[in-house]
Design a protein around this motif. Structure first.
Motif, PDB file in Angstrom:
ATOM      1  N   ASP A   2      42.346  32.560  33.761  1.00 22.00           N
ATOM      2  CA  ASP A   2      42.252  33.922  33.102  1.00 22.00           C
ATOM      3  C   ASP A   2      40.931  34.058  32.511  1.00 22.00           C
ATOM      4  OD1 ASP A   2      44.929  34.476  33.357  1.00 22.00           O
ATOM      5  OD2 ASP A   2      45.597  33.383  31.344  1.00 22.00           O
ATOM      6  N   ALA A   3      40.168  33.079  32.400  1.00 24.29           N
ATOM      7  CA  ALA A   3      38.666  33.228  31.981  1.00 24.29           C
ATOM      8  C   ALA A   3      38.004  33.908  33.020  1.00 24.29           C
ATOM      9  CB  ALA A   3      38.028  31.959  31.521  1.00 24.29           C
ATOM     10  N   LEU A   4      38.327  33.518  34.596  1.00 28.54           N
ATOM     11  CA  LEU A   4      37.630  33.950  35.519  1.00 28.54           C
ATOM     12  C   LEU A   4      37.867  35.399  35.646  1.00 28.54           C
ATOM     13  CD1 LEU A   4      37.860  30.950  37.847  1.00 28.54           C
ATOM     14  CD2 LEU A   4      35.774  31.836  36.799  1.00 28.54           C
ATOM     15  N   VAL A   5      39.153  35.686  35.077  1.00 27.95           N
ATOM     16  CA  VAL A   5      39.711  37.253  35.287  1.00 27.95           C
ATOM     17  C   VAL A   5      38.644  38.132  34.184  1.00 27.95           C
ATOM     18  CG1 VAL A   5      41.647  38.853  34.637  1.00 27.95           C
ATOM     19  CG2 VAL A   5      41.928  36.872  35.913  1.00 27.95           C
ATOM     20  N   LEU A   7      35.905  37.302  33.170  1.00 27.67           N
ATOM     21  CA  LEU A   7      34.519  37.551  33.827  1.00 27.67           C
ATOM     22  C   LEU A   7      34.623  38.211  35.175  1.00 27.67           C
ATOM     23  CD1 LEU A   7      33.202  33.899  33.567  1.00 27.67           C
ATOM     24  CD2 LEU A   7      32.483  35.731  32.251  1.00 27.67           C
ATOM     25  N   GLU A   8      35.537  39.014  35.513  1.00 31.13           N
ATOM     26  CA  GLU A   8      35.806  39.686  36.534  1.00 31.13           C
ATOM     27  C   GLU A   8      35.625  39.155  37.904  1.00 31.13           C
ATOM     28  OE1 GLU A   8      34.105  43.679  35.888  1.00 31.13           O
ATOM     29  OE2 GLU A   8      35.267  43.858  34.123  1.00 31.13           O
ATOM     30  N   LEU A   9      35.475  37.894  37.946  1.00 34.44           N
ATOM     31  CA  LEU A   9      35.518  37.193  39.248  1.00 34.44           C
ATOM     32  C   LEU A   9      36.796  37.046  40.012  1.00 34.44           C
ATOM     33  CD1 LEU A   9      33.190  34.240  38.265  1.00 34.44           C
ATOM     34  CD2 LEU A   9      32.660  36.239  39.478  1.00 34.44           C
ATOM     35  N   LEU A  10      37.962  37.351  39.216  1.00 35.32           N
ATOM     36  CA  LEU A  10      39.332  37.231  39.996  1.00 35.32           C
ATOM     37  C   LEU A  10      40.149  38.171  39.274  1.00 35.32           C
ATOM     38  CD1 LEU A  10      40.716  33.328  39.438  1.00 35.32           C
ATOM     39  CD2 LEU A  10      39.773  34.668  41.411  1.00 35.32           C
ATOM     40  N   LYS A  11      41.126  38.725  39.949  1.00 33.53           N
ATOM     41  CA  LYS A  11      42.261  39.874  39.507  1.00 33.53           C
ATOM     42  C   LYS A  11      43.396  38.935  39.189  1.00 33.53           C
ATOM     43  CE  LYS A  11      41.661  42.273  43.357  1.00 33.53           C
ATOM     44  NZ  LYS A  11      41.796  43.003  44.498  1.00 33.53           N
ATOM     45  N   LYS A  12      44.207  39.550  38.442  1.00 35.25           N
ATOM     46  CA  LYS A  12      45.654  39.225  38.129  1.00 35.25           C
ATOM     47  C   LYS A  12      46.669  40.143  38.215  1.00 35.25           C
ATOM     48  CE  LYS A  12      48.081  36.473  34.640  1.00 35.25           C
ATOM     49  NZ  LYS A  12      47.797  35.654  33.260  1.00 35.25           N
ATOM     50  N   ASP A  13      47.598  40.060  39.109  1.00 37.40           N
ATOM     51  CA  ASP A  13      48.570  41.063  39.156  1.00 37.40           C
ATOM     52  C   ASP A  13      49.614  40.953  38.220  1.00 37.40           C
ATOM     53  OD1 ASP A  13      50.320  39.424  40.225  1.00 37.40           O
ATOM     54  OD2 ASP A  13      50.220  40.163  42.298  1.00 37.40           O
ATOM     55  N   SER A  16      51.436  37.575  37.700  1.00 35.51           N
ATOM     56  CA  SER A  16      50.479  36.569  37.441  1.00 35.51           C
ATOM     57  C   SER A  16      50.164  35.927  38.632  1.00 35.51           C
ATOM     58  CB  SER A  16      51.184  35.526  36.610  1.00 35.51           C
ATOM     59  OG  SER A  16      51.640  36.184  35.263  1.00 35.51           O
ATOM     60  N   ARG A  17      49.993  36.612  39.947  1.00 39.04           N
ATOM     61  CA  ARG A  17      49.168  36.062  41.006  1.00 39.04           C
ATOM     62  C   ARG A  17      47.578  36.525  40.997  1.00 39.04           C
ATOM     63  NH1 ARG A  17      53.419  38.474  44.973  1.00 39.04           N
ATOM     64  NH2 ARG A  17      52.632  40.421  44.112  1.00 39.04           N
ATOM     65  N   TYR A  18      46.972  35.607  41.293  1.00 40.09           N
ATOM     66  CA  TYR A  18      45.427  35.902  41.307  1.00 40.09           C
ATOM     67  C   TYR A  18      44.794  36.090  42.613  1.00 40.09           C
ATOM     68  CZ  TYR A  18      45.989  33.265  36.508  1.00 40.09           C
ATOM     69  OH  TYR A  18      46.136  33.348  35.264  1.00 40.09           O
ATOM     70  N   SER A  19      43.868  36.866  42.856  1.00 33.51           N
ATOM     71  CA  SER A  19      43.121  36.926  43.776  1.00 33.51           C
ATOM     72  C   SER A  19      41.578  37.389  43.753  1.00 33.51           C
ATOM     73  CB  SER A  19      43.947  38.342  44.542  1.00 33.51           C
ATOM     74  OG  SER A  19      43.623  39.463  43.679  1.00 33.51           O
ATOM     75  N   LEU A  20      40.760  37.360  44.599  1.00 31.54           N
ATOM     76  CA  LEU A  20      39.409  37.704  44.293  1.00 31.54           C
ATOM     77  C   LEU A  20      39.215  39.274  44.436  1.00 31.54           C
ATOM     78  CD1 LEU A  20      37.893  35.382  47.137  1.00 31.54           C
ATOM     79  CD2 LEU A  20      37.931  34.886  44.641  1.00 31.54           C
ATOM     80  N   THR A  21      38.082  39.253  43.536  1.00 30.88           N
ATOM     81  CA  THR A  21      37.716  40.696  43.493  1.00 30.88           C
ATOM     82  C   THR A  21      36.787  40.973  44.559  1.00 30.88           C
ATOM     83  OG1 THR A  21      35.442  40.332  42.163  1.00 30.88           O
ATOM     84  CG2 THR A  21      37.609  40.643  40.820  1.00 30.88           C
ATOM     85  N   PRO A  22      36.630  42.376  44.872  1.00 29.07           N
ATOM     86  CA  PRO A  22      35.753  42.687  46.051  1.00 29.07           C
ATOM     87  C   PRO A  22      34.629  42.091  45.973  1.00 29.07           C
ATOM     88  CG  PRO A  22      36.787  44.502  45.340  1.00 29.07           C
ATOM     89  CD  PRO A  22      37.153  43.668  44.440  1.00 29.07           C
ATOM     90  N   GLU A  23      33.756  41.814  44.773  1.00 25.57           N
ATOM     91  CA  GLU A  23      32.597  41.374  44.446  1.00 25.57           C
ATOM     92  C   GLU A  23      32.562  39.791  44.816  1.00 25.57           C
ATOM     93  OE1 GLU A  23      32.615  45.132  42.282  1.00 25.57           O
ATOM     94  OE2 GLU A  23      34.035  43.195  42.301  1.00 25.57           O
ATOM     95  N   SER A  24      33.660  39.124  44.384  1.00 33.40           N
ATOM     96  CA  SER A  24      33.756  37.704  44.598  1.00 33.40           C
ATOM     97  C   SER A  24      33.772  37.347  46.202  1.00 33.40           C
ATOM     98  CB  SER A  24      35.112  37.041  43.712  1.00 33.40           C
ATOM     99  OG  SER A  24      34.696  37.427  42.632  1.00 33.40           O
TER     100      SER A  24
END
Length: 86
Positions: A2-5, A7-13, A16-24
C-alpha cells in the motif's frame, strides 16, 4: 504494498489486486528500453543500508551523505555519470 500505491509505483483495484503503473512499467522493467535499473545500483547514501535510517533522515531533514560537498560529491557524481552513459 500500500505504501507503493501511495508513491504511485503500484495501482490497487477494488479486489485488492496490485499492478504496475505505466511509469513503473516503463522504468522498472529491465526489458524496457528506458529502464532505470542501472541507476539503482549506485550507492546513493554512502552505504547499502542507508534506507534503514530513512526515518531519521526524514525527521532530521539531513541527507545521509552531503553530495554537495566536494569530497563526497566527487565519487557520487563520477559514479552517477558513468552509470548513466554506460
Amino acid at each position: 504494498m500500500d505504501a507503493l500505491v501511495g508513491l504511485e509505483l503500484l495501482k490497487k483495484d477494488r479486489q485488492s489486486r496490485y499492478s504496475l503503473t505505466p511509469e513503473s512499467q516503463a522504468f522498472l522493467i529491465s526489458e524496457k528500453p528506458g529502464h532505470a535499473r542501472r541507476i539503482f545500483r549506485i550507492d546513493f547514501a554512502g552505504n547499502d543500508f542507508a534506507v534503514l535510517r530513512l526515518t531519521d533522515i526524514v525527521r532530521d531533514g539531513q541527507p545521509a551523505v552531503a553530495v554537495n560537498q566536494e569530497t563526497e560529491g566527487t565519487e557520487f557524481f563520477s559514479q552517477l555519470v558513468e552509470t548513466i552513459i554506460r
